[in-house]
Scaffold this active site. Structure first.
Site, PDB file in Angstrom:
ATOM      1  N   THR A 199     -20.126  13.283  21.542  1.00  0.00           N
ATOM      2  CA  THR A 199     -21.025  12.377  21.085  1.00  0.00           C
ATOM      3  C   THR A 199     -21.766  11.861  22.367  1.00  0.00           C
ATOM      4  O   THR A 199     -21.192  11.909  23.249  1.00  0.00           O
ATOM      5  CB  THR A 199     -20.158  10.872  20.297  1.00  0.00           C
ATOM      6  OG1 THR A 199     -19.958  11.338  18.923  1.00  0.00           O
ATOM      7  CG2 THR A 199     -20.936   9.675  20.422  1.00  0.00           C
ATOM      8  N   VAL A 228     -19.021   7.310   7.621  1.00  0.00           N
ATOM      9  CA  VAL A 228     -19.919   6.747   8.744  1.00  0.00           C
ATOM     10  C   VAL A 228     -18.841   6.289   9.932  1.00  0.00           C
ATOM     11  O   VAL A 228     -18.055   5.523   9.453  1.00  0.00           O
ATOM     12  CB  VAL A 228     -20.925   5.844   8.354  1.00  0.00           C
ATOM     13  CG1 VAL A 228     -21.619   5.137   9.580  1.00  0.00           C
ATOM     14  CG2 VAL A 228     -21.788   6.326   7.234  1.00  0.00           C
ATOM     15  N   GLY A 229     -19.216   6.645  11.066  1.00  0.00           N
ATOM     16  CA  GLY A 229     -18.447   6.410  12.365  1.00  0.00           C
ATOM     17  C   GLY A 229     -18.813   5.041  12.947  1.00  0.00           C
ATOM     18  O   GLY A 229     -19.863   4.235  12.444  1.00  0.00           O
ATOM     19  N   ASP A 230     -18.565   4.791  13.887  1.00  0.00           N
ATOM     20  CA  ASP A 230     -18.938   3.433  14.727  1.00  0.00           C
ATOM     21  C   ASP A 230     -20.417   3.778  15.481  1.00  0.00           C
ATOM     22  O   ASP A 230     -20.909   2.455  15.500  1.00  0.00           O
ATOM     23  CB  ASP A 230     -17.840   3.312  15.709  1.00  0.00           C
ATOM     24  CG  ASP A 230     -17.964   4.482  16.902  1.00  0.00           C
ATOM     25  OD1 ASP A 230     -17.732   5.586  16.445  1.00  0.00           O
ATOM     26  OD2 ASP A 230     -17.893   4.233  18.030  1.00  0.00           O
ATOM     27  N   THR A 250     -17.722   5.939  22.682  1.00  0.00           N
ATOM     28  CA  THR A 250     -17.352   7.509  22.131  1.00  0.00           C
ATOM     29  C   THR A 250     -15.701   7.596  21.845  1.00  0.00           C
ATOM     30  O   THR A 250     -14.971   7.005  22.713  1.00  0.00           O
ATOM     31  CB  THR A 250     -17.871   8.792  23.028  1.00  0.00           C
ATOM     32  OG1 THR A 250     -17.338   9.645  22.466  1.00  0.00           O
ATOM     33  CG2 THR A 250     -17.090   8.484  24.427  1.00  0.00           C
ATOM     34  N   GLY A 251     -15.569   8.225  20.927  1.00  0.00           N
ATOM     35  CA  GLY A 251     -14.140   8.225  20.541  1.00  0.00           C
ATOM     36  C   GLY A 251     -13.833   8.090  19.013  1.00  0.00           C
ATOM     37  O   GLY A 251     -14.608   8.314  18.396  1.00  0.00           O
ATOM     38  N   GLY A 253     -13.901   7.055  15.685  1.00  0.00           N
ATOM     39  CA  GLY A 253     -14.919   5.745  15.276  1.00  0.00           C
ATOM     40  C   GLY A 253     -14.261   4.742  14.536  1.00  0.00           C
ATOM     41  O   GLY A 253     -14.473   3.443  14.701  1.00  0.00           O
TER      42      GLY A 253
END
Ligand code: ASP
Length: 332
Positions: A199, A228-230, A250-251, A253
């Site tokens: 990301t 949907v992620g963070d 990043t990571g 989410g």
């Protein structure tokens, strides 16, 4: 040890970027690949630095940097994005302008070449903050942004990563960890999976004292369609406020969403009087690990301090101050 803290240099403009955090081990990456990552990060930093050097806005600098990272197949955003469980790509991105607390984000887009530009178009349009799916595509089209066939985002390396994740039937796999697992078995070749991570994000302070943040991602390999992620969630993966800091995460989410990671950094500074480093450490080495959350973030405060902490083996990252050589890092 994972946090680098640079002394305040007043309002000297600065940009910092990341290309993803995860199980990055020297043994997984050949010297040539390592060199390719450093070169890519350096060139992105120089592009952002140029914007800041000519007095450009932090918002423009982070968009220029993230657009370049999206175009680079080494990173999990735009061209080179990971696959969903259905073998498709669903891209998320966000931008935030710390001067006005203005924000724009897109989630689950499939045809916009540069999702970060679509996020900026949402910000500029001004009516909404987060647009998903077809409505986001339409807004981007109306803003004149380039559209591509979904296959534009695909690379063979990402396909191999999906096959591996599905073979292991491990559910959604964080881009970085899936890559690392493959890397252990597939040393050396051009499709070396240790090199397929990231990301992307950027944070900047401009000459006018304004902060901005941008993040863009393909999400996690083998994610369920619709997840949907963070990254596109303002306050979770992306946040900027001139009074405190600009943050891009990043990571994993889901963990970043649950602790409102990016906003938590700013809140700790605003309400708790914490310094940038203290606030970043509390989130990355405290709140996130408490939930099993792996990853990292990049942050810059209004005085130009930069922190790049992570709780994984490595994080592609770098920073460049106006008039100075860019610095890039991968490991601890
Ligand atoms: N945070 C991203 C997501 O969960 C993934 C990543 O940073 O690699 O969508």
């Amino acid at each position: 040890m994972n946090t680098m803290h640079f002394p305040s240099v007043g309002a000297t403009p600065v940009i910092a970027i990341h290309g993803g955090a995860g199980t990055l081990l020297r043994s997984h990456i050949s010297p040539e690949q390592e060199q390719a990552y450093h070169a890519a990060l350096q060139s992105v930093l120089r592009a952002g630095q140029e914007v800041l050097a000519r007095g450009g806005a932090a918002l423009e600098a982070v968009c220029v940097a993230v657009q370049a990272l999206e175009d680079c197949p080494l990173f999990n955003a735009g061209h080179g994005a990971v696959f969903t469980a259905d073998g498709t790509h669903e891209l998320d991105a966000a931008v935030m302008d710390g001067a006005r607390l203005a924000a724009g984000a897109v989630a689950g887009v499939t045809r916009i070449r540069n999702p970060v530009l679509a996020a900026r178009a949402v910000l500029q349009h001004g009516q909404h903050v987060l647009m998903a799916g077809e409505g986001a595509e339409q807004l981007a089209l109306a803003a004149g942004l380039a559209q591509v066939a979904p296959s534009y985002f695909s690379t063979e390396a990402r396909r191999a990563q999906l096959r591996d994740a599905q073979a292991r039937a491990a559910g959604a796999v964080l881009d970085h960890d899936g890559a690392a697992a493959l890397a252990g078995r597939q040393q050396g070749g051009p499709l070396h999976e240790g090199s397929k991570m990231g990301t992307v994000g950027a944070v900047a302070l401009d000459a006018h004292g304004h902060l901005a943040a941008a993040t863009s991602t393909g999400g996690m390999t083998n994610k369920r369609p619709g997840r949907v992620g963070d990254s596109p969630l303002i306050g979770a993966g992306t946040y900027a406020d001139d009074r405190t800091a600009a943050v891009s995460c990043t990571g994993h989410g889901e963990s970043f969403i649950r602790v409102a990671a990016a906003y938590d950094v700013c809140a700790r500074m605003a309400y708790g009087g914490q310094a940038l480093q203290q606030a970043c450490d509390a989130v990355v080495h405290g709140a996130l690990p408490a939930l099993g959350g792996t990853g990292g973030l990049i942050a810059v405060d209004r005085r130009g301090n930069v922190c790049l902490p992570f709780n994984t083996e490595g994080m592609y990252r770098g920073l460049a101050r106006a008039g100075q050589l860019p610095e890039t890092f991968i490991y601890r």
